[in-house]
Design an enzyme around this catalytic site. Structure first.
Site, mmCIF file in Angstrom:
data_model
loop_
_atom_site.group_PDB
_atom_site.id
_atom_site.type_symbol
_atom_site.label_atom_id
_atom_site.label_comp_id
_atom_site.label_asym_id
_atom_site.label_seq_id
_atom_site.Cartn_x
_atom_site.Cartn_y
_atom_site.Cartn_z
ATOM 1 C CE LYS A 189 -3.667 2.389 2.546
ATOM 2 N NZ LYS A 189 -2.894 3.620 2.814
ATOM 3 C CB VAL A 226 -7.688 0.398 2.155
ATOM 4 C CG1 VAL A 226 -6.557 -0.354 1.438
ATOM 5 C CG2 VAL A 226 -8.851 0.610 1.208
ATOM 6 N N GLY A 227 -6.339 0.032 4.968
ATOM 7 C CA GLY A 227 -5.246 -0.377 5.842
ATOM 8 C C GLY A 227 -5.701 -1.333 6.920
ATOM 9 C CD GLU A 265 11.918 2.713 9.988
ATOM 10 O OE1 GLU A 265 12.031 3.444 10.998
ATOM 11 O OE2 GLU A 265 11.813 3.149 8.844
ATOM 12 C CB CYS A 299 12.190 7.745 11.144
ATOM 13 S SG CYS A 299 12.897 6.485 10.053
ATOM 14 C CD GLU A 395 9.555 10.839 13.908
ATOM 15 O OE1 GLU A 395 10.572 10.370 13.377
ATOM 16 O OE2 GLU A 395 8.458 10.254 13.928
#
Length: 492
Positions: A189, A226-227, A265, A299, A395
């Site tokens: 995806k 969808v995910g 990740e 990241c 972050e």
């Protein structure tokens, strides 16, 4: 207005198509992709539905169970060779698309945004020539008879792979190449903010390789459902995701109901530790150009700069001077170092964090400004940052560097480890052994010493704590997609 909020003309034609069961096809609806350097729509992607996702998973399951993909190592190697060649043959098309859709600079496409990731495919194609999918354990006597034991490494099955927008080529190929090398089938995806790059790779797979229908399926979608299907469907065996820790936690919970293997990740808040015996000369360019690479949208970047308290102001002045030399603007210009953020939404998030940091007591030394048109944000330096503050803990995913003073080596290690994350980092010292001693105490998955670069296809990449689970690249990356089967047979 973000890419997923733009109005779509009724007669839109998509630039690329979904890949499902070996067929390139459109979805019932489409959505726009926006050039972040201008803020303007430049193309459209098919907006896959839940039904499309279910069809892709069914195709992947069928291909895994009915083709020889999982068992024919030589065939897999040949197909990876073909994919690598197809990527090379269409390199300039992919470069232009990556610059336009992702905001990557020309220089960055020659490294981590494009040409670097192609080496991942080459690495796994070559690894298949030497990797042993069987390991002998020798024989043992049991109840008066000899028993030969061995372990076979088999493909784990159907993989759901979900990637982020910041490095779409790197992230897609770092999941596809090892999964395919292992013999898995894949539903990939694309990131909603940068779908066309990933769909272009799907087109190359369909038109320029012998990879069987259904082995690779590629979707683009703005629908969170969808995910959800990709992470909960009973026919999916492995989920690999790159993105935020918030979403990673949700995926892990969702996959738990069917006990899927999950590789994550996630984010980072990495520390660059400058010890008091270091040569401060290289620190300023390393820190300034490091945090502004791809506008801070990576990241593993070192977003915290830990410096000796006595030299805080001196180092801050040097970093500020170097940040002023970072050339930002049109990513198509060869001399541009830093391009835009991906969207207005992301820029607003970055700016809000900078404003709150200043309100909490940090000193804004440089930057902190939005630049239009497009989604540019000036290289930003914050000094005297509290190690417990939001800007030091969360972050940012923007070109923002937080400078934190420390008292001694123990204090530096404590501050570096004072984070929910543990993805990367760096240590600079005039004494290599001292640097290594500090580095080994930092709880992080990757770390450079005195400018050392670990990021290559043969080096495992991943993090500790909430930076993720598992490793990408290297042999470890292949083994994320393998199951171990222990066998034994009696000997005459």
């Amino acid at each position: 207005m973000s890419s997923v909020e733009q109005e779509v003309p009724a007669d839109v034609v998509t630039d690329q198509r979904l890949l499902i069961g070996g067929e390139l096809r459109d979805a019932a609806t489409a959505y726009p992709s926006v050039d972040p350097a201008t803020g303007e729509v430049f193309g459209y992607a098919p907006d896959a539905s839940v039904e499309d996702a279910e069809a892709a998973i069914a195709a992947a399951r069928r291909a895994f169970e009915t083709t020889n993909w999982a068992t024919d190592v030589a065939f897999r190697q040949r197909c990876l060779d073909q994919l690598h060649q197809a990527l090379l043959d269409h390199l300039e098309d992919l470069r232009e698309l990556t610059i336009t859709e992702v905001g990557a600079t020309v220089a960055l496409t020659k490294e981590a945004q494009l040409e670097g990731p192609l080496a991942i495919v080459r690495y796994y194609a070559d690894l298949l020539k030497t990797y042993d999918f069987s390991e002998e354990l020798g024989s043992v006597e049991y109840l008066g008879q000899q028993h030969r034991r061995w372990v076979e490494k088999e493909a784990a099955g159907v993989v759901s792979a979900i990637v982020a927008y910041n490095f779409p080529n790197q992230l897609a190929l770092a999941k596809l190449a090892p999964a395919l090398a292992a013999g898995c089938t894949v539903v990939l995806k694309a990131a909603p903010e940068a779908p066309l790059v990933t769909l272009f790779i799907a087109e190359l797979i369909a038109q320029h390789t012998d990879i069987p229908a259904g082995v690779v399926n590629v979707l683009s979608s703005t629908d969170v459902a969808v995910g959800e299907v990709m992470t909960t469907h009973p026919d999916v065996d492995v989920v690999t995701f790159t993105g935020s820790s918030v979403v990673g936690r949700k995926i892990m919970k969702a996959a738990g109901d069917t006990l899927k293997r999950v590789f994550l990740e996630l984010g980072g808040k990495s520390a660059l530790i400058v010890l008091d015996d270091a040569d401060y000369g290289p620190i300023a360019p390393y820190a300034a150009f490091g945090i502004t690479m791809h506008a801070g949208q990576a990241c593993a970047l070192n977003s915290r700069l830990l410096v000796p308290r006595k030299d805080h102001d001196r180092i801050v002045e040097a970093v500020a001077a170097m940040m002023a030399r970072v050339r930002y603007g049109d990513p198509r210009e060869k001399k541009t170092y830093m391009g835009p953020l991906i969207s207005e939404k992301q820029r607003d998030k970055v700016h809000g964090m900078v404003e709150r940091a200043v309100a909490a007591g940090a000193t804004l030394v440089a930057g902190g400004e939005k630049i239009d048109p497009g989604f540019f944000y000036t290289p930003t330096l914050l000094a005297g940052v509290d190690p417990d503050s939001e800007i030091a803990q969360e972050e940012v995913f923007g070109p923002v560097l937080a400078v934190i003073p420390y008292d001694d080596d123990d204090d530096a290690v404590r501050i570096a480890n004072n984070s929910a994350y543990g993805l990367s980092g760096a240590v600079f010292s005039g004494d290599e052994q001292r640097a290594l001693n500090v580095a080994r105490r930092v709880r992080t998955g990757t770390l450079g010493i005195n400018g050392g670069n670990y990021f290559q296809p043969d080096v495992p990449f991943g993090g500790y704590k909430q930076s993720g689970i598992g490793r990408e690249m290297g042999e470890a990356g292949l083994e994320e997609f393998l199951e171990l089967k222990s066998l034994a047979i009696t000997l005459p």
